[in-house]
Design a protein around this motif. Structure first.
Motif, PDB file in Angstrom:
ATOM      1  N   GLU A  53       0.825  -1.227   0.000  1.00  0.00           N
ATOM      2  CA  GLU A  53       0.000   0.000   0.000  1.00  0.00           C
ATOM      3  C   GLU A  53       0.858   1.276   0.000  1.00  0.00           C
ATOM      4  O   GLU A  53       0.477   2.302  -0.565  1.00  0.00           O
ATOM      5  N   ARG A  54       2.004   1.190   0.641  1.00  0.00           N
ATOM      6  CA  ARG A  54       2.824   2.387   0.877  1.00  0.00           C
ATOM      7  C   ARG A  54       3.177   3.163  -0.407  1.00  0.00           C
ATOM      8  O   ARG A  54       2.920   4.365  -0.488  1.00  0.00           O
ATOM      9  N   PRO A  55       3.718   2.480  -1.456  1.00  0.00           N
ATOM     10  CA  PRO A  55       4.036   3.267  -2.680  1.00  0.00           C
ATOM     11  C   PRO A  55       2.809   3.865  -3.348  1.00  0.00           C
ATOM     12  O   PRO A  55       2.863   4.982  -3.876  1.00  0.00           O
ATOM     13  N   ILE A  56       1.708   3.114  -3.258  1.00  0.00           N
ATOM     14  CA  ILE A  56       0.476   3.628  -3.888  1.00  0.00           C
ATOM     15  C   ILE A  56       0.043   4.915  -3.179  1.00  0.00           C
ATOM     16  O   ILE A  56      -0.248   5.939  -3.795  1.00  0.00           O
ATOM     17  N   MET A  57       0.078   4.813  -1.845  1.00  0.00           N
ATOM     18  CA  MET A  57      -0.351   5.970  -1.044  1.00  0.00           C
ATOM     19  C   MET A  57       0.627   7.150  -1.196  1.00  0.00           C
ATOM     20  O   MET A  57       0.217   8.306  -1.295  1.00  0.00           O
ATOM     21  N   GLY A  58       1.905   6.795  -1.282  1.00  0.00           N
ATOM     22  CA  GLY A  58       2.936   7.852  -1.468  1.00  0.00           C
ATOM     23  C   GLY A  58       2.701   8.596  -2.779  1.00  0.00           C
ATOM     24  O   GLY A  58       2.761   9.833  -2.828  1.00  0.00           O
ATOM     25  N   ALA A  59       2.415   7.784  -3.838  1.00  0.00           N
ATOM     26  CA  ALA A  59       2.191   8.414  -5.152  1.00  0.00           C
ATOM     27  C   ALA A  59       0.963   9.321  -5.101  1.00  0.00           C
ATOM     28  O   ALA A  59       0.964  10.449  -5.636  1.00  0.00           O
ATOM     29  N   LEU A  60      -0.083   8.815  -4.417  1.00  0.00           N
ATOM     30  CA  LEU A  60      -1.322   9.611  -4.333  1.00  0.00           C
ATOM     31  C   LEU A  60      -1.083  10.922  -3.561  1.00  0.00           C
ATOM     32  O   LEU A  60      -1.521  12.007  -3.978  1.00  0.00           O
ATOM     33  N   ALA A  61      -0.355  10.758  -2.449  1.00  0.00           N
ATOM     34  CA  ALA A  61      -0.068  11.969  -1.650  1.00  0.00           C
ATOM     35  C   ALA A  61       0.694  12.991  -2.480  1.00  0.00           C
ATOM     36  O   ALA A  61       0.385  14.202  -2.461  1.00  0.00           O
ATOM     37  N   ASN A  62       1.672  12.521  -3.251  1.00  0.00           N
ATOM     38  CA  ASN A  62       2.444  13.440  -4.103  1.00  0.00           C
ATOM     39  C   ASN A  62       1.552  14.093  -5.158  1.00  0.00           C
ATOM     40  O   ASN A  62       1.682  15.286  -5.451  1.00  0.00           O
ATOM     41  N   GLU A  63       0.643  13.303  -5.714  1.00  0.00           N
ATOM     42  CA  GLU A  63      -0.256  13.823  -6.747  1.00  0.00           C
ATOM     43  C   GLU A  63      -1.158  14.927  -6.162  1.00  0.00           C
ATOM     44  O   GLU A  63      -1.362  15.975  -6.777  1.00  0.00           O
ATOM     45  N   VAL A  64      -1.639  14.661  -4.908  1.00  0.00           N
ATOM     46  CA  VAL A  64      -2.497  15.661  -4.239  1.00  0.00           C
ATOM     47  C   VAL A  64      -1.700  16.946  -3.992  1.00  0.00           C
ATOM     48  O   VAL A  64      -2.154  18.055  -4.290  1.00  0.00           O
ATOM     49  N   ARG A  65      -0.518  16.776  -3.457  1.00  0.00           N
ATOM     50  CA  ARG A  65       0.350  17.961  -3.202  1.00  0.00           C
ATOM     51  C   ARG A  65       0.580  18.744  -4.495  1.00  0.00           C
ATOM     52  O   ARG A  65       0.490  19.974  -4.542  1.00  0.00           O
ATOM     53  N   GLU A  66       0.877  17.972  -5.542  1.00  0.00           N
ATOM     54  CA  GLU A  66       1.162  18.588  -6.843  1.00  0.00           C
ATOM     55  C   GLU A  66      -0.044  19.376  -7.339  1.00  0.00           C
ATOM     56  O   GLU A  66       0.073  20.515  -7.809  1.00  0.00           O
ATOM     57  N   ALA A  67      -1.212  18.768  -7.215  1.00  0.00           N
ATOM     58  CA  ALA A  67      -2.447  19.400  -7.718  1.00  0.00           C
ATOM     59  C   ALA A  67      -2.725  20.707  -6.963  1.00  0.00           C
ATOM     60  O   ALA A  67      -3.052  21.739  -7.566  1.00  0.00           O
ATOM     61  N   ILE A  68      -2.556  20.614  -5.630  1.00  0.00           N
ATOM     62  CA  ILE A  68      -2.817  21.821  -4.816  1.00  0.00           C
ATOM     63  C   ILE A  68      -1.796  22.908  -5.176  1.00  0.00           C
ATOM     64  O   ILE A  68      -2.137  24.078  -5.402  1.00  0.00           O
ATOM     65  N   SER A  69      -0.552  22.494  -5.268  1.00  0.00           N
ATOM     66  CA  SER A  69       0.520  23.445  -5.565  1.00  0.00           C
ATOM     67  C   SER A  69       0.306  24.117  -6.918  1.00  0.00           C
ATOM     68  O   SER A  69       0.475  25.339  -7.069  1.00  0.00           O
ATOM     69  N   THR A  70      -0.072  23.349  -7.924  1.00  0.00           N
ATOM     70  CA  THR A  70      -0.324  23.905  -9.262  1.00  0.00           C
ATOM     71  C   THR A  70      -1.484  24.895  -9.217  1.00  0.00           C
ATOM     72  O   THR A  70      -1.417  26.000  -9.785  1.00  0.00           O
ATOM     73  N   ALA A  71      -2.548  24.467  -8.498  1.00  0.00           N
ATOM     74  CA  ALA A  71      -3.715  25.355  -8.409  1.00  0.00           C
ATOM     75  C   ALA A  71      -3.337  26.688  -7.744  1.00  0.00           C
ATOM     76  O   ALA A  71      -3.751  27.766  -8.191  1.00  0.00           O
ATOM     77  N   ILE A  72      -2.530  26.565  -6.692  1.00  0.00           N
ATOM     78  CA  ILE A  72      -2.094  27.796  -5.990  1.00  0.00           C
ATOM     79  C   ILE A  72      -1.280  28.676  -6.931  1.00  0.00           C
ATOM     80  O   ILE A  72      -1.494  29.889  -7.025  1.00  0.00           O
ATOM     81  N   GLN A  73      -0.359  28.061  -7.664  1.00  0.00           N
ATOM     82  CA  GLN A  73       0.491  28.847  -8.580  1.00  0.00           C
ATOM     83  C   GLN A  73      -0.357  29.550  -9.644  1.00  0.00           C
ATOM     84  O   GLN A  73      -0.153  30.745  -9.933  1.00  0.00           O
ATOM     85  N   GLU A  74      -1.326  28.802 -10.198  1.00  0.00           N
ATOM     86  CA  GLU A  74      -2.180  29.407 -11.250  1.00  0.00           C
ATOM     87  C   GLU A  74      -2.982  30.587 -10.691  1.00  0.00           C
ATOM     88  O   GLU A  74      -3.084  31.652 -11.293  1.00  0.00           O
ATOM     89  N   LYS A  75      -3.533  30.320  -9.470  1.00  0.00           N
ATOM     90  CA  LYS A  75      -4.338  31.381  -8.851  1.00  0.00           C
ATOM     91  C   LYS A  75      -3.446  32.601  -8.531  1.00  0.00           C
ATOM     92  O   LYS A  75      -3.858  33.754  -8.696  1.00  0.00           O
ATOM     93  N   GLN A  76      -2.225  32.298  -8.112  1.00  0.00           N
ATOM     94  CA  GLN A  76      -1.303  33.398  -7.778  1.00  0.00           C
ATOM     95  C   GLN A  76      -1.041  34.280  -9.014  1.00  0.00           C
ATOM     96  O   GLN A  76      -1.070  35.505  -8.935  1.00  0.00           O
ATOM     97  N   ASP A  77      -0.836  33.627 -10.152  1.00  0.00           N
ATOM     98  CA  ASP A  77      -0.621  34.394 -11.400  1.00  0.00           C
ATOM     99  C   ASP A  77      -1.815  35.305 -11.690  1.00  0.00           C
ATOM    100  O   ASP A  77      -1.657  36.480 -12.037  1.00  0.00           O
ATOM    101  N   ILE A  78      -3.016  34.716 -11.505  1.00  0.00           N
ATOM    102  CA  ILE A  78      -4.229  35.508 -11.797  1.00  0.00           C
ATOM    103  C   ILE A  78      -4.325  36.712 -10.853  1.00  0.00           C
ATOM    104  O   ILE A  78      -4.537  37.847 -11.273  1.00  0.00           O
ATOM    105  N   LEU A  79      -4.138  36.427  -9.534  1.00  0.00           N
ATOM    106  CA  LEU A  79      -4.267  37.514  -8.547  1.00  0.00           C
ATOM    107  C   LEU A  79      -3.217  38.610  -8.776  1.00  0.00           C
ATOM    108  O   LEU A  79      -3.502  39.793  -8.640  1.00  0.00           O
ATOM    109  N   GLU A  80      -1.999  38.200  -9.131  1.00  0.00           N
ATOM    110  CA  GLU A  80      -0.948  39.206  -9.368  1.00  0.00           C
ATOM    111  C   GLU A  80      -1.301  40.091 -10.551  1.00  0.00           C
ATOM    112  O   GLU A  80      -1.134  41.309 -10.512  1.00  0.00           O
ATOM    113  N   LYS A  81      -1.815  39.456 -11.599  1.00  0.00           N
ATOM    114  CA  LYS A  81      -2.199  40.254 -12.779  1.00  0.00           C
ATOM    115  C   LYS A  81      -3.311  41.224 -12.413  1.00  0.00           C
ATOM    116  O   LYS A  81      -3.302  42.387 -12.825  1.00  0.00           O
ATOM    117  N   GLU A  82      -4.272  40.714 -11.620  1.00  0.00           N
ATOM    118  CA  GLU A  82      -5.387  41.586 -11.201  1.00  0.00           C
ATOM    119  C   GLU A  82      -4.872  42.779 -10.396  1.00  0.00           C
ATOM    120  O   GLU A  82      -5.326  43.903 -10.572  1.00  0.00           O
TER     121      GLU A  82
END
Ligand code: FA5
Length: 345
Positions: A53-82
């Motif tokens: 289970e450990r590698p599966i869960m590790g991969a999922l955790a990384n994917e979640v982190r990645e998704a949140i991080s990307t969303a934050i970066q995209e939102k940051q670009d939008i807010l800065e432009k605004e």
């Protein structure tokens, strides 16, 4: 654990979505991706999982982190432009707006009159001489044929600083000083503008501090007719070509003969009115032929040199020229009064 991670992902993405500014967005970043955040917490619990289970869960955790991080970066670009757009909008300059007028002052009416008189005499070959306002009794009185105790000293009530030093009561000491510098050699042709002081009570025509302009010409063959001609040019240039002058006998200790000079009344043309008190004439200055004693005291040979002198008060000249009814207007700095002279050349 898988569900918990998915829940956290949804939660975080939603908070990113609704973040209104960079500050709120940073709070989301710290809350979900920070070391003390819930994802790190979940990852810490991975020790309890099986080896499959450990590698599966590790991969999922990384994917979640990645998704949140990307969303934050995209939102940051939008807010800065605004934020940049908002700042630009607030700083927009409307170049079509009318400008705010800058208040421009003008020279004081007295300064204008003094400069006009100076220009006039400079045009007739005079130079400007100046002297101290804190003056020695000698130059203010003695060198002008007014020894100590002379009754004519009472004509000018003085502000004494010591027995020998006073605030000058007229600009005539400048003529005494200038003649002295010439060491008996003519010609002398000066005007001396400046402040003077007298223990006079202030009223509509008197001030304890006022200005005077002195004139002095010393040379060979200077006559009373030169004085009269000079003052005629002065009066016509100052008040108008139609104006006449007249000389009345008077007394000054430093001139002999002495005269008071009147100009014909501009209001009634010399017929008599309330301004000229029915006489048709208005007094403008004192003058005369330089007293031989004054010439001799300054080192001139009075058998070779003669001269004329005159002294006027520019306040009184300005009052006559512009119909000003009270001398105190010159000193009270009321802009409503001063502004009226802005256009006067
Ligand atoms: C004199 O001061 C002589 N030194 C003038 C003079 C010079 C005569 C050279 C002959 C030869 P008087 O005291 O009159 O004179 O003053 C001259 C002018 O100063 C007056 O005509 C008047 O215009 C002005 N004046 C005198 N006292 C006052 C005052 N208190 N306030 C405003 N102006 C004054």
């Amino acid at each position: 654990m898988q569900e918990r991670l998915q829940e956290l992902k949804q939660e975080a993405l939603q908070k990113v979505e609704v973040a209104l500014d960079l500050k709120q967005l940073n709070e989301v970043r710290v809350a979900y991706l920070g070391k003390k955040g819930p994802i790190t917490e979940v990852l810490r619990g991975m020790g309890t999982l099986s080896a499959e289970e450990r590698p599966i869960m590790g991969a999922l955790a990384n994917e979640v982190r990645e998704a949140i991080s990307t969303a934050i970066q995209e939102k940051q670009d939008i807010l800065e432009k605004e934020a940049v757009a908002k700042k630009l909008a607030s700083e927009t300059i409307d170049v079509t707006l009318p400008g705010r007028p800058v208040k421009v002052g003008g020279a004081h009416p007295l300064t204008k009159v003094i400069e006009e008189i100076e220009d006039l005499f400079i045009g007739m070959g005079y130079t400007i001489a100046e002297g101290p306002e804190v003056e020695r009794d000698y130059y203010n009185f003695e060198a002008l044929n007014l020894p100590k105790g002379h009754p004519a000293r009472d004509m000018q009530d003085s502000f004494y600083i010591t027995d020998e030093i006073l605030l000058r009561t007229h600009t005539s000491p400048v003529q005494a000083r200038t003649m002295e510098k010439h060491e008996g050699k003519g010609p002398v042709k000066i005007i001396c503008p400046g402040k003077v002081y007298r223990r006079d009570n202030d009223d509509a025509t008197h001030s304890h501090q006022f200005t005077q302009i002195e004139g002095l010409v010393v040379d060979k063959n200077i006559r009373m007719s030169d004085l009269k001609g000079t003052l005629e040019v002065f009066a016509k240039k100052m008040f108008g070509d139609e104006r006449e002058i007249r000389l009345r006998p008077s007394f000054f200790p430093f001139t002999e003969p002495s005269v008071e000079v009147d100009v014909s009344c501009g209001m009634c043309g010399g017929n008599g009115c309330s301004i000229c008190k029915g006489t048709g004439w208005i007094e403008i200055l004192g003058a005369g032929m330089v007293h031989p004693n004054v010439l001799e005291m300054a080192g001139f040979d009075s058998k070779v040199y003669t001269g004329f002198a005159f002294g006027m008060g520019p306040e009184r000249i300005a009052m006559l020229k512009y119909g000003i009814d009270d001398i105190r207007h010159f000193y009270t700095n009321d802009v409503r009064f001063l502004q009226q002279f802005k256009q006067v050349k």
